[in-house]
Write an enzyme that holds these catalytic residues in place. Sequence first.
Site, mmCIF file in Angstrom:
data_model
loop_
_atom_site.group_PDB
_atom_site.id
_atom_site.type_symbol
_atom_site.label_atom_id
_atom_site.label_comp_id
_atom_site.label_asym_id
_atom_site.label_seq_id
_atom_site.Cartn_x
_atom_site.Cartn_y
_atom_site.Cartn_z
ATOM 1 C CB SER A 109 -1.263 45.363 -2.422
ATOM 2 O OG SER A 109 -1.804 45.742 -3.661
ATOM 3 C CG ASP A 244 5.054 46.991 -7.324
ATOM 4 O OD1 ASP A 244 4.270 46.782 -8.279
ATOM 5 O OD2 ASP A 244 4.680 47.110 -6.149
ATOM 6 C CG HIS A 272 2.006 44.571 -6.537
ATOM 7 N ND1 HIS A 272 2.091 45.861 -6.060
ATOM 8 C CD2 HIS A 272 0.788 44.114 -6.169
ATOM 9 C CE1 HIS A 272 0.962 46.173 -5.446
ATOM 10 N NE2 HIS A 272 0.160 45.131 -5.500
#
Length: 292
Positions: A109, A244, A272
Amino acid sequence: MEGSAVVGVERNVENSGIVLSTEAFGDAGDPAIVLLHGAGDSMLAWDEEFIERLVAGGRFVIRYDARDSGRSSTFEVGAPPHGLADVIADTVAVLDAYGLERATLYGMSGGSALAQLVALAHPERVAALVLSSGTPGGPGHEATDLPGMTPELAAFFGGELPEPDWSDQAAVVDYLVASERPFAATSRPFDEAARRAQAARVVARASNIAAQLTNPFLMDPGPAWRDRLATVTAPTLVLHGDEDPLFPLAHGKALAAAIPGARFHILARTGHEMPPRDEWDAIVPQILALTP
């Protein structure tokens, strides 16, 4: 984590007066992999059993707390005095402290954005890239050709989950679990017990949990860099969850397409979040093959 035999050695690394808490696993003579966690998290995001698999494959693995996270230096909540150039320099300082000319960077991320930037600013220091749950050019930049977050996640952000009493560890654990739930895949059960146990570890270890959960999201993302990714020469593996909700799958595909020769692996039934355990058998060999 329970069941893990790998043992890390902790040490502090300094960069211009900033203290970074690091932990290393394996033989320092092996090819190195540096793990970069996402915004709001700490080095504990990286499962020790996953690290053990990398070490068993002959890799020297380092994880560290970014500034404002874990046991690293923290700053006034709501007013971080640093920017992307500083966190890039932190990563290079970790490489220098361990005597590493080059290393593979594995970013999740926000860590994916950081890994991209280090590869652009210091290509000679990056042996390879593993980019998970990322987007080309980083979060905070407009990408009109890519889908936005899901309506469900947008509704969650619109609801403004109330901040907890940061001095109440139990309340902060509840807050963390509630914050993580909307980012998880919906096709598999949300393991609240495991998430709660992990959140308790994170909160207990943080020197300033309010700074950790606030300041990383306030940094200026700086100028967009998507159009520069074509200059990345490091071998790259892009991992992306097919569920996600923050960066839908098209973001991962676009990131892989932007970097010459990048390989793309879809993480099945994954939001995610960190790659789930049932994906490890598929991705660990790919990571090891990328980092000979």
